[in-house]
Design a protein around this motif. Structure first.
Motif, short mmCIF file in Angstrom:
data_model
loop_
_atom_site.label_atom_id
_atom_site.label_comp_id
_atom_site.label_asym_id
_atom_site.label_seq_id
_atom_site.Cartn_x
_atom_site.Cartn_y
_atom_site.Cartn_z
N LEU A 214 -13.32 5.91 11.24
CA LEU A 214 -11.98 6.45 11.05
C LEU A 214 -10.98 5.30 11.08
CD1 LEU A 214 -10.24 9.10 10.89
CD2 LEU A 214 -10.02 8.92 13.38
N TYR A 215 -10.08 5.27 10.09
CA TYR A 215 -9.07 4.22 10.00
C TYR A 215 -7.67 4.81 10.15
CZ TYR A 215 -12.86 1.44 7.96
OH TYR A 215 -14.05 0.78 7.74
N LEU A 216 -6.83 4.15 10.93
CA LEU A 216 -5.42 4.49 11.00
C LEU A 216 -4.70 3.56 10.03
CD1 LEU A 216 -3.08 6.06 12.24
CD2 LEU A 216 -2.97 4.34 14.05
N VAL A 217 -4.27 4.10 8.89
CA VAL A 217 -3.76 3.31 7.78
C VAL A 217 -2.24 3.40 7.71
CG1 VAL A 217 -3.85 2.93 5.28
CG2 VAL A 217 -5.90 3.71 6.50
N LEU A 218 -1.59 2.24 7.63
CA LEU A 218 -0.13 2.17 7.50
C LEU A 218 0.22 2.04 6.02
CD1 LEU A 218 2.65 1.93 8.92
CD2 LEU A 218 2.26 -0.56 8.99
N THR A 219 1.07 2.94 5.53
CA THR A 219 1.42 2.97 4.11
C THR A 219 2.93 3.03 3.92
OG1 THR A 219 1.50 5.39 3.87
CG2 THR A 219 -0.67 4.34 3.70
N ARG A 220 3.35 2.78 2.68
CA ARG A 220 4.75 2.96 2.30
C ARG A 220 4.88 4.29 1.58
NH1 ARG A 220 7.12 1.43 -2.45
NH2 ARG A 220 5.45 -0.06 -2.97
N THR A 221 5.77 5.13 2.07
CA THR A 221 5.99 6.45 1.48
C THR A 221 7.39 6.62 0.93
OG1 THR A 221 6.35 7.22 3.76
CG2 THR A 221 4.22 7.73 2.75
N ALA A 222 8.20 5.61 1.04
CA ALA A 222 9.57 5.65 0.50
C ALA A 222 9.93 4.26 0.02
CB ALA A 222 10.57 6.14 1.54
N THR B 11 0.85 -1.19 0.00
CA THR B 11 0.00 0.00 0.00
C THR B 11 0.89 1.24 0.00
OG1 THR B 11 -1.78 -1.11 1.18
CG2 THR B 11 -1.75 1.30 1.27
N THR B 12 0.66 2.13 -0.96
CA THR B 12 1.52 3.29 -1.13
C THR B 12 0.77 4.59 -0.87
OG1 THR B 12 1.01 3.43 -3.49
CG2 THR B 12 2.94 2.12 -2.85
N ALA B 13 1.53 5.59 -0.48
CA ALA B 13 1.02 6.96 -0.35
C ALA B 13 1.99 7.86 -1.12
CB ALA B 13 0.95 7.38 1.11
N GLU B 14 1.50 8.47 -2.18
CA GLU B 14 2.35 9.32 -3.03
C GLU B 14 1.94 10.77 -2.85
OE1 GLU B 14 2.07 7.98 -7.02
OE2 GLU B 14 2.84 5.96 -6.59
N ARG B 15 2.94 11.63 -2.67
CA ARG B 15 2.69 13.06 -2.46
C ARG B 15 2.32 13.72 -3.78
NH1 ARG B 15 4.63 16.29 1.87
NH2 ARG B 15 3.20 18.07 2.03
N ARG B 16 1.21 14.46 -3.79
CA ARG B 16 0.79 15.17 -4.99
C ARG B 16 1.37 16.57 -5.00
NH1 ARG B 16 -5.44 14.65 -6.30
NH2 ARG B 16 -5.42 16.55 -5.02
N ALA B 17 1.26 17.23 -6.14
CA ALA B 17 1.79 18.58 -6.29
C ALA B 17 1.13 19.56 -5.34
CB ALA B 17 1.63 19.04 -7.74
N ASP B 18 -0.15 19.31 -4.99
CA ASP B 18 -0.86 20.23 -4.09
C ASP B 18 -0.59 19.94 -2.62
OD1 ASP B 18 -2.23 17.89 -3.73
OD2 ASP B 18 -4.19 18.64 -4.35
N GLY B 19 0.29 18.96 -2.35
CA GLY B 19 0.65 18.64 -0.97
C GLY B 19 -0.14 17.51 -0.36
N ALA B 20 -1.27 17.13 -0.97
CA ALA B 20 -2.06 16.01 -0.47
C ALA B 20 -1.39 14.69 -0.85
CB ALA B 20 -3.48 16.07 -1.03
N TRP B 21 -1.94 13.60 -0.32
CA TRP B 21 -1.39 12.28 -0.57
C TRP B 21 -2.41 11.42 -1.29
CZ3 TRP B 21 3.62 10.96 0.97
CH2 TRP B 21 4.26 11.88 1.81
N GLN C 169 7.85 4.12 6.14
CA GLN C 169 6.42 3.90 6.31
C GLN C 169 5.80 5.07 7.07
OE1 GLN C 169 6.09 0.12 8.29
NE2 GLN C 169 6.65 -1.06 6.48
N THR C 170 4.55 5.39 6.73
CA THR C 170 3.88 6.55 7.31
C THR C 170 2.43 6.20 7.62
OG1 THR C 170 5.28 8.01 5.97
CG2 THR C 170 3.32 9.00 6.97
N PHE C 171 1.93 6.77 8.72
CA PHE C 171 0.54 6.58 9.11
C PHE C 171 -0.33 7.74 8.61
CE2 PHE C 171 1.98 3.77 12.71
CZ PHE C 171 1.20 2.68 12.36
N PHE C 172 -1.55 7.40 8.20
CA PHE C 172 -2.54 8.40 7.83
C PHE C 172 -3.86 8.08 8.51
CE2 PHE C 172 0.51 8.60 4.39
CZ PHE C 172 0.64 9.97 4.16
#
Length: 367
Positions: A154-162, A127-137, A177-180
């Motif tokens: 509400l979910y605490l989601v663990l993602t790969r950000t690198a 599961t990935t989280a990619e940073r968008r140009a507007d700063g959102a993921w 890894q980053t939480f959202f």
């Protein structure tokens, strides 16, 4: 003082356990009662409308619920875990936004960490989280065995950000890894049930698909790429899944006592002594969970791991012994002891799984 569930709430939980186990889905009425009970405020600081309870309070509440309905107890445990992470790691804005509704039961929280193929140690996330140009993921992927899927808000989601680094032996989580915090109303979030679990059938444990879920950076929990630090802190908190196991074992023990009394067996020394042996094992499991919650040991994180290992193994053994005591009375399809035994086994498979707990304990000896 140990918490005592209101009689009406206890009766509703017990009825819900029978119905949800048979149907293999969460009992919505029981969850509505949980939301209204005030218990969900346990892990929220008083400044945000909660009870300000520590791990001892969390473990005690979870055990009391599990003694009636283990599936609802595991949902409550996950809610407490997410609430505590926001209280500890959240920004002031996140705490003000989410903690009050988590305390009053408006929102129910769940963790979405596990994935098929990622391993129990959560070191190979897809599961990935990619940073968008507007700063959102932009979040994409699928989380497996999410307890509370479809009933949480509400979910605490663990993602790969690198880019994933090499796996660390004996670790839990990895660098990059980053939480959202992701709301269930996010258009990119889709829960899917129907796993047909053998135990914890009323826990709404299923899949959570993230398909282009857009999440603002303000909903990121903790530093980017450093989720492993938050994961490590979970063990240090002292809140233990062993509390669910203790409550489950208590329910099984109560069945054995009721069986012996109903059949006039309590005047037999062999029966009494056998029940005392079960009670002693139950009290030992409760004691190690209480020690974990008190955080009085030199290594609270290690004690929490031991508490889960000991309590889950003791619960499964107690349930099996009670099944033997009940004999044919417990061998019927749908018998409560059969459900409790399956629930006890299920707790050992919940993260960190018992095998991973053993690896983490062993790693502490080698540094």
């Amino acid at each position: 003082m140990r918490p005592q569930l209101a009689p009406a709430f206890r009766a509703l939980l017990r009825e819900g356990a029978e119905q949800s186990d048979a149907a293999g889905e969460a009992d919505r009425e029981a969850l509505s009662a949980l939301r209204a009970s005030g218990l969900l405020a346990t892990a929220v600081p008083a400044a945000h409308g909660g009870a300000g309870g520590d791990a001892t309070a969390v473990n005690a509440v979870v055990e009391q619920i599990a003694a009636v309905n283990p599936s609802v107890a595991i949902i409550a445990f996950q809610h407490f875990a997410v609430s505590a992470r926001i209280a500890e790691r959240g920004t002031p804005h996140q705490q003000t936004r989410w903690l009050p509704p988590l305390a009053d039961g408006t929102w129910l929280a769940a963790s979405a960490w596990s994935e098929n193929g990622a391993g129990a140690d959560k070191q190979n996330l897809s599961t990935t989280a990619e940073r968008r140009a507007d700063g959102a993921w932009l979040l994409n992927g699928s989380k497996a065995f999410t307890t509370g899927a479809g009933v949480a808000d509400l979910y605490l989601v663990l993602t790969r950000t690198a880019r994933p680094a090499a796996a660390t032996a004996g670790g839990y989580g990895a660098a990059g890894q980053t939480f959202f915090l992701v709301g269930a109303d996010n258009p990119g979030v889709r829960p899917e049930l129907g796993l047909e679990l053998a135990g914890m059938r009323g826990s709404a444990t299923g899949l959570l698909t993230l398909d282009g879920a857009i999440v603002p950076d303000t909903d990121r929990l903790g530093p980017r790429d450093e989720a492993a630090l938050i994961i490590a802190g979970v063990r240090e908190s002292g809140a233990s899944l062993g509390a669910v196991a203790v409550g489950t074992a208590q329910a099984a023990f109560d069945l054995a006592v009721a069986h012996a009394r109903a059949r006039g067996l309590m005047d037999r020394p062999a029966v009494r002594h056998r029940l005392v042996g079960l009670a002693t094992r139950l009290e030992a499991a409760r004691a190690v969970v209480e020690r974990a919650g008190a955080r009085t040991s030199a290594d609270p994180g290690l004690t929490t791991l031991h508490s889960k290992l000991h309590a889950t193994e003791a619960a499964e053994e107690i349930c099996l012994d009670v099944a033997r005591i009940l004999g044919s009375a417990g061998y019927r399809d749908g018998a409560r002891i059969g459900r409790l035994l399956a629930d006890a086994r299920g707790i050992s498979l919940m993260g960190p799984t018992n095998d991973l707990c053993r690896d983490l304990v062993a790693a502490s000896w080698t540094g």
